[in-house]
Design a protein around this motif. Structure first.
Motif, short mmCIF file in Angstrom:
data_model
loop_
_atom_site.label_atom_id
_atom_site.label_comp_id
_atom_site.label_asym_id
_atom_site.label_seq_id
_atom_site.Cartn_x
_atom_site.Cartn_y
_atom_site.Cartn_z
N ARG A 83 17.94 7.17 10.88
CA ARG A 83 17.35 6.63 9.66
C ARG A 83 18.45 6.23 8.68
O ARG A 83 19.32 7.04 8.36
CB ARG A 83 16.42 7.66 9.01
CG ARG A 83 15.25 8.07 9.90
CD ARG A 83 14.47 6.88 10.42
NE ARG A 83 13.33 7.24 11.22
CZ ARG A 83 13.35 7.38 12.54
NH1 ARG A 83 14.49 7.23 13.20
NH2 ARG A 83 12.24 7.66 13.20
N ILE A 84 18.41 5.00 8.26
CA ILE A 84 19.38 4.45 7.30
C ILE A 84 18.68 4.36 5.95
O ILE A 84 17.70 3.63 5.80
CB ILE A 84 19.89 3.08 7.75
CG1 ILE A 84 20.47 3.15 9.17
CG2 ILE A 84 20.93 2.54 6.77
CD1 ILE A 84 20.82 1.79 9.75
N VAL A 85 19.16 5.12 4.97
CA VAL A 85 18.57 5.15 3.64
C VAL A 85 19.41 4.26 2.72
O VAL A 85 20.58 4.57 2.46
CB VAL A 85 18.49 6.59 3.11
CG1 VAL A 85 17.87 6.61 1.72
CG2 VAL A 85 17.70 7.48 4.07
N VAL A 86 18.81 3.18 2.23
CA VAL A 86 19.52 2.21 1.39
C VAL A 86 18.82 2.15 0.04
O VAL A 86 17.61 1.94 -0.02
CB VAL A 86 19.52 0.81 2.05
CG1 VAL A 86 20.36 -0.16 1.23
CG2 VAL A 86 20.01 0.88 3.48
N PRO A 87 19.54 2.35 -1.08
CA PRO A 87 18.92 2.22 -2.41
C PRO A 87 18.31 0.84 -2.60
O PRO A 87 18.84 -0.17 -2.12
CB PRO A 87 20.08 2.46 -3.37
CG PRO A 87 21.08 3.24 -2.58
CD PRO A 87 20.95 2.77 -1.17
N TYR A 126 0.82 -1.21 0.00
CA TYR A 126 0.00 0.00 0.00
C TYR A 126 0.86 1.26 0.00
O TYR A 126 0.54 2.24 -0.67
CB TYR A 126 -0.93 0.00 1.21
CG TYR A 126 -1.86 -1.19 1.28
CD1 TYR A 126 -2.85 -1.36 0.32
CD2 TYR A 126 -1.74 -2.13 2.29
CE1 TYR A 126 -3.71 -2.46 0.37
CE2 TYR A 126 -2.59 -3.22 2.35
CZ TYR A 126 -3.57 -3.38 1.39
OH TYR A 126 -4.41 -4.47 1.44
N GLN A 127 1.94 1.25 0.77
CA GLN A 127 2.81 2.42 0.81
C GLN A 127 3.51 2.64 -0.53
O GLN A 127 3.68 3.78 -0.97
CB GLN A 127 3.84 2.28 1.93
CG GLN A 127 3.24 2.36 3.32
CD GLN A 127 4.30 2.45 4.39
OE1 GLN A 127 5.49 2.58 4.11
NE2 GLN A 127 3.90 2.38 5.64
N PHE A 128 3.92 1.56 -1.16
CA PHE A 128 4.58 1.69 -2.47
C PHE A 128 3.60 2.25 -3.50
O PHE A 128 3.97 3.10 -4.32
CB PHE A 128 5.12 0.33 -2.91
CG PHE A 128 6.10 0.42 -4.05
CD1 PHE A 128 7.42 0.73 -3.83
CD2 PHE A 128 5.68 0.20 -5.36
CE1 PHE A 128 8.33 0.82 -4.88
CE2 PHE A 128 6.58 0.28 -6.41
CZ PHE A 128 7.89 0.59 -6.16
N ILE A 129 2.35 1.79 -3.48
CA ILE A 129 1.33 2.32 -4.39
C ILE A 129 1.09 3.80 -4.11
O ILE A 129 0.86 4.59 -5.04
CB ILE A 129 0.03 1.51 -4.26
CG1 ILE A 129 0.24 0.08 -4.77
CG2 ILE A 129 -1.12 2.17 -5.01
CD1 ILE A 129 -0.94 -0.83 -4.54
N ASP A 186 9.82 2.40 5.61
CA ASP A 186 9.15 2.73 4.36
C ASP A 186 9.98 2.20 3.20
O ASP A 186 11.19 2.06 3.29
CB ASP A 186 8.99 4.25 4.23
CG ASP A 186 8.00 4.64 3.15
OD1 ASP A 186 7.37 3.72 2.57
OD2 ASP A 186 7.83 5.84 2.88
N ILE A 187 9.27 1.88 2.10
CA ILE A 187 9.90 1.47 0.85
C ILE A 187 9.39 2.42 -0.22
O ILE A 187 8.24 2.33 -0.65
CB ILE A 187 9.57 0.01 0.49
CG1 ILE A 187 10.00 -0.94 1.62
CG2 ILE A 187 10.25 -0.40 -0.81
CD1 ILE A 187 9.56 -2.37 1.41
N THR A 188 10.23 3.33 -0.66
CA THR A 188 9.83 4.34 -1.64
C THR A 188 10.18 3.85 -3.04
O THR A 188 10.64 2.72 -3.23
CB THR A 188 10.53 5.68 -1.35
OG1 THR A 188 11.93 5.56 -1.62
CG2 THR A 188 10.34 6.09 0.11
N SER A 238 13.89 -2.51 -8.78
CA SER A 238 14.18 -3.29 -7.58
C SER A 238 13.09 -3.09 -6.54
O SER A 238 12.70 -4.03 -5.84
CB SER A 238 15.53 -2.89 -7.00
OG SER A 238 16.57 -3.16 -7.93
N GLY A 239 12.58 -1.85 -6.42
CA GLY A 239 11.48 -1.60 -5.49
C GLY A 239 10.23 -2.37 -5.86
O GLY A 239 9.54 -2.92 -4.99
#
Length: 251
Positions: free
Chosen positions: A163-167, A63-66, A148-150, A120-121
């Motif tokens: 917060r760790i931001v990983v591609p 849902y968050q990705f959408i 979160d997965i953006t 990849s997401g």
């Protein structure tokens, strides 16, 4: 006559300036309306998804990705409305869309990483190696809880509340240890060193009692093991060290 020509020239210049001011004002209005629509959509969508996921206990990852995809789509619509309705941008529409083929090739070379992260997401959301709220170890060096997965990256919350931001492309290529995939139960090794002159039976009994009384310690014994009197927490001697005997508990 010259005065009338000067006045006419000034009038034309004023009209041009007014037209440009009006176009800028119109663009600002479209941008503000687009941002407001995105904010309202994000708020309403988030509230609906939180209610749905709390009632059916569903994973909110997809849902968050959408949500991120739809927000990007709203921004694209706002840009299209601006190009179509602002007269100053209308002449740019034809060459802009006519050159989409060349532009697509240029963007493809310039944004390979971005496209890789996006794909990849999508794979992460489809195949679900992890989801929101899962506890992850990345290459046994980085630990965090998925927030979160953006479209571009995955956000982890570390135990230090950083917060760790990983591609996303990196998340797809690394070895990930997911403590919540299929089964939430996790075995924890707890080790304690005791002196050589210690009563080992008493030390093991105390160790088992302390670890077993922890509220998060689960009884993983089968019915047969319970009937046989097997302890809730297994404790064994794993190594003889210079300073003492190392005991390990499987919790």
């Amino acid at each position: 006559m010259e005065q009338w020509l000067a006045l006419l020239e000034d009038f034309v210049k004023d009209q041009v300036y007014l037209e440009w001011l009006w176009n800028i004002f119109y663009l600002l209005v479209i941008a503000i309306i687009t941002i407001i629509i995105v904010r309202l959509f994000d708020k309403i969508y988030t509230e609906i998804i939180e209610n749905v996921t709390s009632k059916i206990r569903s994973d909110p990852t997809g849902y968050q990705f959408i949500n991120h995809l739809l927000r990007a789509f709203i921004y694209m619509i706002g840009f299209g409305v601006a190009v179509k309705t602002v007269p100053a941008l209308a002449p740019l529409a034809a060459p802009l869309f006519a050159g989409t083929g060349i532009l697509a090739v240029a963007i493809g070379f310039a944004s390979q990483d971005a496209l890789s992260n996006l794909i990849s997401g999508l794979f992460i959301v489809l195949f679900r190696p992890f989801g929101v709220h899962d506890h992850l170890f990345i290459d046994n060096t980085t630990f965090g809880v998925v927030e979160d997965i953006t479209l571009r990256h995955t956000i982890l919350r570390s135990p230090q509340n950083r917060r760790i931001v990983v591609p996303n492309s990196l998340m797809s290529s690394k070895v990930i240890v997911n403590s919540h995939l299929n089964d939430n139960r996790v075995c924890k090794f707890i080790e304690v060193s005791v002196a050589y002159e210690t009563d080992m039976d008493l030390a093991i009994y105390v160790f088992q009692d302390i670890v077993g009384s922890h509220p998060n310690c689960l009884d993983n014994r089968t019915l047969e093991e319970i009937e046989e009197g097997s302890p809730k927490v297994m404790v064994k001697v794993v190594r003889l060290e210079d300073s003492g005997v190392l005991l390990r508990a499987w919790a």
